[in-house]
Design a protein around this motif. Sequence first.
Motif, mmCIF file in Angstrom:
data_model
loop_
_atom_site.group_PDB
_atom_site.id
_atom_site.type_symbol
_atom_site.label_atom_id
_atom_site.label_comp_id
_atom_site.label_asym_id
_atom_site.label_seq_id
_atom_site.Cartn_x
_atom_site.Cartn_y
_atom_site.Cartn_z
ATOM 1 N N LYS A 150 0.967 -1.162 0.076
ATOM 2 C CA LYS A 150 -0.016 -0.037 0.034
ATOM 3 C C LYS A 150 0.813 1.336 0.037
ATOM 4 O O LYS A 150 2.146 1.390 0.585
ATOM 5 C CB LYS A 150 -0.987 0.073 1.239
ATOM 6 N N LEU A 151 0.318 2.115 -0.696
ATOM 7 C CA LEU A 151 1.141 3.596 -0.689
ATOM 8 C C LEU A 151 0.458 4.475 0.586
ATOM 9 O O LEU A 151 -0.909 4.618 0.602
ATOM 10 C CB LEU A 151 0.961 4.363 -2.033
ATOM 11 N N ILE A 152 1.158 5.143 1.309
ATOM 12 C CA ILE A 152 0.665 5.823 2.454
ATOM 13 C C ILE A 152 1.246 7.215 2.365
ATOM 14 O O ILE A 152 2.508 7.415 2.326
ATOM 15 C CB ILE A 152 1.156 5.122 3.754
ATOM 16 N N LEU A 153 0.423 8.234 2.268
ATOM 17 C CA LEU A 153 1.024 9.550 2.231
ATOM 18 C C LEU A 153 1.198 10.120 3.825
ATOM 19 O O LEU A 153 0.611 9.635 4.567
ATOM 20 C CB LEU A 153 -0.189 10.283 1.791
ATOM 21 N N ASP A 154 2.280 10.779 3.792
ATOM 22 C CA ASP A 154 2.927 11.606 4.971
ATOM 23 C C ASP A 154 2.842 10.468 6.123
ATOM 24 O O ASP A 154 2.318 10.932 7.237
ATOM 25 C CB ASP A 154 1.869 12.784 5.192
ATOM 26 N N PRO A 155 3.481 9.380 6.106
ATOM 27 C CA PRO A 155 3.440 8.326 7.196
ATOM 28 C C PRO A 155 4.332 9.029 8.533
ATOM 29 O O PRO A 155 5.182 10.036 8.213
ATOM 30 C CB PRO A 155 4.476 7.359 6.519
ATOM 31 N N ASP A 156 4.044 8.459 9.628
ATOM 32 C CA ASP A 156 4.719 8.937 10.813
ATOM 33 C C ASP A 156 5.951 7.572 11.271
ATOM 34 O O ASP A 156 5.821 6.838 10.350
ATOM 35 C CB ASP A 156 3.816 8.609 11.989
ATOM 36 N N THR A 157 6.496 7.998 12.088
ATOM 37 C CA THR A 157 7.713 7.403 12.425
ATOM 38 C C THR A 157 7.426 5.594 12.664
ATOM 39 O O THR A 157 8.154 4.854 12.469
ATOM 40 C CB THR A 157 8.551 7.526 13.512
ATOM 41 N N THR A 158 6.179 5.380 13.283
ATOM 42 C CA THR A 158 5.892 3.977 13.531
ATOM 43 C C THR A 158 5.397 3.515 11.887
ATOM 44 O O THR A 158 5.910 2.187 11.729
ATOM 45 C CB THR A 158 4.478 3.929 14.317
ATOM 46 N N GLN A 159 4.807 4.066 11.088
ATOM 47 C CA GLN A 159 4.623 3.701 9.827
ATOM 48 C C GLN A 159 5.746 3.398 9.130
ATOM 49 O O GLN A 159 5.806 2.300 8.164
ATOM 50 C CB GLN A 159 3.337 4.465 8.840
ATOM 51 N N ILE A 160 6.482 4.349 8.982
ATOM 52 C CA ILE A 160 7.765 4.221 8.253
ATOM 53 C C ILE A 160 8.881 2.851 8.667
ATOM 54 O O ILE A 160 9.369 2.301 7.676
ATOM 55 C CB ILE A 160 8.732 5.395 8.463
ATOM 56 N N GLN A 161 8.596 2.485 9.940
ATOM 57 C CA GLN A 161 9.361 1.126 10.121
ATOM 58 C C GLN A 161 8.874 -0.117 9.363
ATOM 59 O O GLN A 161 9.611 -1.130 9.137
ATOM 60 C CB GLN A 161 9.088 0.730 11.537
ATOM 61 N N GLU A 162 7.847 0.201 8.618
ATOM 62 C CA GLU A 162 7.265 -1.128 7.761
ATOM 63 C C GLU A 162 7.444 -0.754 6.445
ATOM 64 O O GLU A 162 6.766 -1.423 5.424
ATOM 65 C CB GLU A 162 5.737 -1.278 8.085
ATOM 66 N N ALA A 163 8.218 0.240 5.951
ATOM 67 C CA ALA A 163 8.099 0.594 4.577
ATOM 68 C C ALA A 163 9.267 -0.111 3.759
ATOM 69 O O ALA A 163 10.430 -0.177 4.434
ATOM 70 C CB ALA A 163 8.564 2.319 4.804
#
Length: 221
Positions: A150-163
């Motif tokens: 999935k593409l996530i706009l403007d992710p926070d630090t928690t979401q970025i860990q799964e990027a």
Amino acid sequence: MEGTEIVEDEGILRPMKCELNHLTMPDGSAMFMQGDTAVVAGIYGPVEARVQKMMYDKASIEVVYTPIKGPPCVDDRMREQIIKETCEAALIATLHPGTAICINVQELQDSGGLLACTVNAACLALINSGLSMKFMIGAVNCMIEKDSQKLILDPDTTQIQEAKATFTFIFDSSKKDLVSCQTTGRFTEKEFLYSFDKCKEASQCVFQFFRSIVTKYATRI
């Protein structure tokens, strides 16, 4: 793009807040927050340029980025370079030959999208300084999630860990052309183009926010 979908939170991007004239000494300043990420930018100039950096046909742009703790690292120097090149593209530097325009950025908190937040703060500070610009610059950050794609706009630090990949695109407000881009991770051409299109759409929210801030500020002059 097959296998990829966009996740749109409220307002597409995290809530943005800004305070102009946050600092008293600079010629222009702005504290900008996007979600819990916050930076302060100050503009000094045009001022007398150092001899080794003086350009006789235009102003030289100098950028200093200060992290929240510790000395600047390689990533901080990268941010300085991106801010410098982006602001050079936006400013009409030929109006101030032989001078310097100094942009100081202080990181306050990093909760994701730090580069985009920094660029947006620098743009608002430049607007506040009254320096002539060809266009405003707006940055949008996004990521592609490792498992779901999935593409996530403007992710926070928690979401970025799964990027598996992150993108920061910087656009101009005039033609919405790409001014600069920074990427990390591995991605396909389709993923890059898809991310570009979605960030370009989201940049309208950034520019609309800029306009609303300038309008509120102008009524107080």
